[in-house]
Design a protein around this motif. Sequence first.
Motif, short mmCIF file in Angstrom:
data_model
loop_
_atom_site.label_atom_id
_atom_site.label_comp_id
_atom_site.label_asym_id
_atom_site.label_seq_id
_atom_site.Cartn_x
_atom_site.Cartn_y
_atom_site.Cartn_z
N ARG A 188 0.82 -1.22 0.00
CA ARG A 188 0.00 0.00 0.00
C ARG A 188 0.85 1.27 0.00
O ARG A 188 0.37 2.34 -0.33
CB ARG A 188 -0.91 -0.01 1.22
CG ARG A 188 -2.13 -0.91 1.01
CD ARG A 188 -3.05 -0.79 2.16
NE ARG A 188 -2.39 -1.25 3.39
CZ ARG A 188 -3.05 -1.58 4.49
NH1 ARG A 188 -4.36 -1.46 4.54
NH2 ARG A 188 -2.41 -1.98 5.56
N ALA A 189 2.10 1.12 0.41
CA ALA A 189 2.99 2.29 0.42
C ALA A 189 3.11 2.91 -0.97
O ALA A 189 3.43 4.09 -1.11
CB ALA A 189 4.37 1.89 0.93
N ARG A 201 -1.29 7.45 6.86
CA ARG A 201 -1.29 6.38 7.89
C ARG A 201 -1.73 5.06 7.28
O ARG A 201 -1.17 4.01 7.61
CB ARG A 201 -2.21 6.79 9.04
CG ARG A 201 -1.54 7.84 9.91
CD ARG A 201 -2.26 8.05 11.22
NE ARG A 201 -1.54 9.05 12.00
CZ ARG A 201 -2.11 10.06 12.62
NH1 ARG A 201 -3.43 10.22 12.57
NH2 ARG A 201 -1.38 10.91 13.30
N TRP A 202 -2.70 5.15 6.38
CA TRP A 202 -3.20 3.92 5.77
C TRP A 202 -2.11 3.25 4.93
O TRP A 202 -1.87 2.06 5.03
CB TRP A 202 -4.41 4.25 4.90
CG TRP A 202 -4.93 3.07 4.12
CD1 TRP A 202 -5.73 2.07 4.59
CD2 TRP A 202 -4.68 2.79 2.75
NE1 TRP A 202 -5.99 1.17 3.60
CE2 TRP A 202 -5.35 1.58 2.45
CE3 TRP A 202 -3.95 3.43 1.74
CZ2 TRP A 202 -5.32 1.02 1.18
CZ3 TRP A 202 -3.92 2.85 0.48
CH2 TRP A 202 -4.60 1.65 0.21
N SER A 203 -1.42 4.05 4.12
CA SER A 203 -0.45 3.43 3.22
C SER A 203 0.84 3.03 3.93
O SER A 203 1.51 2.10 3.50
CB SER A 203 -0.16 4.33 2.01
OG SER A 203 0.19 5.60 2.44
N LEU A 204 1.19 3.72 5.02
CA LEU A 204 2.45 3.38 5.69
C LEU A 204 2.25 2.43 6.86
O LEU A 204 3.10 1.56 7.11
CB LEU A 204 3.15 4.65 6.18
CG LEU A 204 3.73 5.53 5.09
CD1 LEU A 204 4.19 6.84 5.68
CD2 LEU A 204 4.88 4.83 4.38
N LEU A 205 1.15 2.59 7.61
CA LEU A 205 0.96 1.79 8.81
C LEU A 205 -0.10 0.71 8.60
O LEU A 205 -0.02 -0.36 9.19
CB LEU A 205 0.55 2.68 9.99
CG LEU A 205 1.44 3.90 10.23
CD1 LEU A 205 0.89 4.75 11.36
CD2 LEU A 205 2.86 3.46 10.54
N GLY A 206 -1.11 1.05 7.78
CA GLY A 206 -2.14 0.06 7.46
C GLY A 206 -2.94 -0.40 8.66
O GLY A 206 -3.37 -1.54 8.73
N THR A 207 -3.14 0.51 9.65
CA THR A 207 -3.84 0.09 10.86
C THR A 207 -5.35 0.18 10.73
O THR A 207 -6.07 -0.54 11.39
CB THR A 207 -3.39 0.96 12.05
OG1 THR A 207 -3.34 2.32 11.59
CG2 THR A 207 -2.03 0.54 12.53
N THR A 208 -5.83 1.09 9.91
CA THR A 208 -7.28 1.23 9.78
C THR A 208 -7.68 1.14 8.31
O THR A 208 -6.84 1.24 7.42
CB THR A 208 -7.75 2.61 10.32
OG1 THR A 208 -6.95 3.61 9.71
CG2 THR A 208 -7.64 2.68 11.82
N GLU A 209 -8.99 1.00 8.13
CA GLU A 209 -9.50 0.98 6.76
C GLU A 209 -9.54 2.40 6.22
O GLU A 209 -9.68 3.37 6.98
CB GLU A 209 -10.92 0.37 6.75
CG GLU A 209 -10.93 -1.14 6.82
CD GLU A 209 -10.04 -1.77 5.76
OE1 GLU A 209 -10.29 -1.54 4.56
OE2 GLU A 209 -9.08 -2.49 6.12
#
Lengths: 410, 271
Positions: free
Chosen positions: B151-152, B228-236
């Motif tokens: 996703r990054a 945050r989504w692309s680097l950590l992927g913690t949430t949708e």
Amino acid sequence: MSEAVNAQGIGKIYRLGEQAAAYSLLRERIAQAVKAPFGRGEPPPRVEEFWALKDVSFTIGASEVVGLIGKNGAGKSTLLKILSRITEPTEGRIDLYGRVSSLLEVGIGFHPELSGRDNIYLNGAILGMSRQEIRRKFDEIADFAEISKFLDTPVKRYSSGMYVRLAFAVAAHLEPDILIVDEVLAVGDSAFQQKCLGKMRDIRSKGRTVIVVSHSMSTVSALCQKVLWIDAGRVRMAGETSKVISSYLSEGAKREISWSPRTHYPLPLNYDTVFISRGDTGESIDPIPGDVPVDIILDFTVSEPLSPSRIEVRVASDSGEILFSSTSADHLPEQNHEWTLGSHRFRCRIPPNLLVPGVYLVSISEPRGAYAVVHDSVLSFTVSEENSLFARDARAGRIAPLLEWTMQRL
Amino acid sequence: MHTIIKPRRGLAQLDLAEVWQYRELLGFLAWRDIVIRYKQTTIGVLWAFIRPFLTMVIFTVVFGRIAKLPSEGVPYAVFSFTALLPWQFFSTAFAEAANSIVGNGHMISKIYFPRLILPLSSVAVGIIDFLISFVILIFIMIGYHTPVSARAAALPLFFLLCVVFTMGLGIFFASLYVRFRDMRHLIPFLTQFGMYVSPVIFSSTKIPAKWRLLYSLNPMVAVIDGFRWSLLGTTELYVPGIVAGTITSIVLLVVGLFYFKKTERVFADVM
């Protein structure tokens, strides 16, 4: 001959106090919105309008060198700014055929922290040169400025002369089809000025069109084939250089008894104001009767240490012939004097009963380290016929000195 | 070459082709700003690392350790730095762009060039700073053993959104500043206040669902969520929010550009 510039019906309106109005506009708009949220509110405050230029039309042929003359505030600078696209005309249309460069000031964008080399690139880019073009001309620019040894020194360590020379060198290597120049040539030592004038002639001989604004009738005469005289925002007269200059001078249109330079270069000595005043009452007034001394008052500020030097004043007739010159160190054996930092005033007094009635042009020089810069014909004053020996019985001669006569019995 | 000078009326022309012609000047101005910024300082370019890094350390101590704000299950340092990176780009580039016309007033009144070059070069400087601080992020993520997924690859898109928003707002405020000098006080306030409104120190998942779309009208929400989504992927990924933020940014850029072009004709007169 093909056309380079065609201006039709140029007009420019300025709103006096527009800036002040702009500052307060937000507050007033908010206040209006609060007072009358749905209404149209009160009209915004009236600002006074004036036409800096009106109905200015002219054409300039390709490879013509045209001088723009006129009093301070006549609209020359506004016209220059419109031609340079810095500001927009309110009405009219100008067609420019070819690549245009304008030089309203030298060294725009120069940064003191950057080296001479970096500033050449930066300033060149601001003036519209491509990186390639600058690289190609780089050595020539550095040679012209005579700074080749100091290319990697930050310009803040340059002497004022070096700084100005560098700024000029970049500008002088522009190769536009149409060049618009504002009096910037009046800087540098006389050798460098000659070099600049030579460069201007070069530009002319290469078939480029030049529009130059100048207060110096000698520069205009030397360079221009045509002159445009702007007076009170309109074209007063246009045509062959010698004709326009002579009517301009004969009308005494240049009668300005006070002068303050508009641009200050980063140089050790700058004039604040230079003006003419009556030697007896101290009033700054024109004309001055023949039996009253004429004072040339020079207010200046020394902002950096300056090597011993002097200020020179030249007085010329209205046809441009220099009648005499005088320096602030004439009474000193060493011909130069020391300077102290701060603001000072020189008074140069022309004795009464010396000049014949007429219009006189005053040029002043400004010491800049080892050399001086001449501000050509920045002031002018009139000696009236009142109490003039010369006018008393319409006698002949170029000067009217009151000589000492004695008679003794032999 | 034929140039016509006449008063412009009606809707302004964008003349973006001319801006392209002057791209070298844009590069020179950006380069000048970067060189000068670091020339007088003793540790020079290190400042570009120190500032975001120290901010992150302070945030981690104050908000992560003391206030114990939740961080979507990743170390607070990583959580806050992924947001600080686009936020610091936005706040500095926006402030610099907004100040670019008034700050270069002398040039504006002495020579012609497409005025848009000035705010654009401020944004360009911001992009370079961003790339420098991005290196720190890489080190932090390695340090905390944060896994990186495919996703990054979407990250440049979110950064592009951030650039579009920053340009739009910067260009708009640059011309407002010429007319309304109050902006000098408003701009720093906006960038300070904006940080607390954007999900920099907290997660946007904390916003009640019914307000989330409205909240996402602030494009920085989409940008930070996207980072945050692309680097950590913690949430949708909250897609309606991304769409809302993108629309706001594009509208703002178009409005900003036209307002700038409409007012630039008087820049030299009121400078």
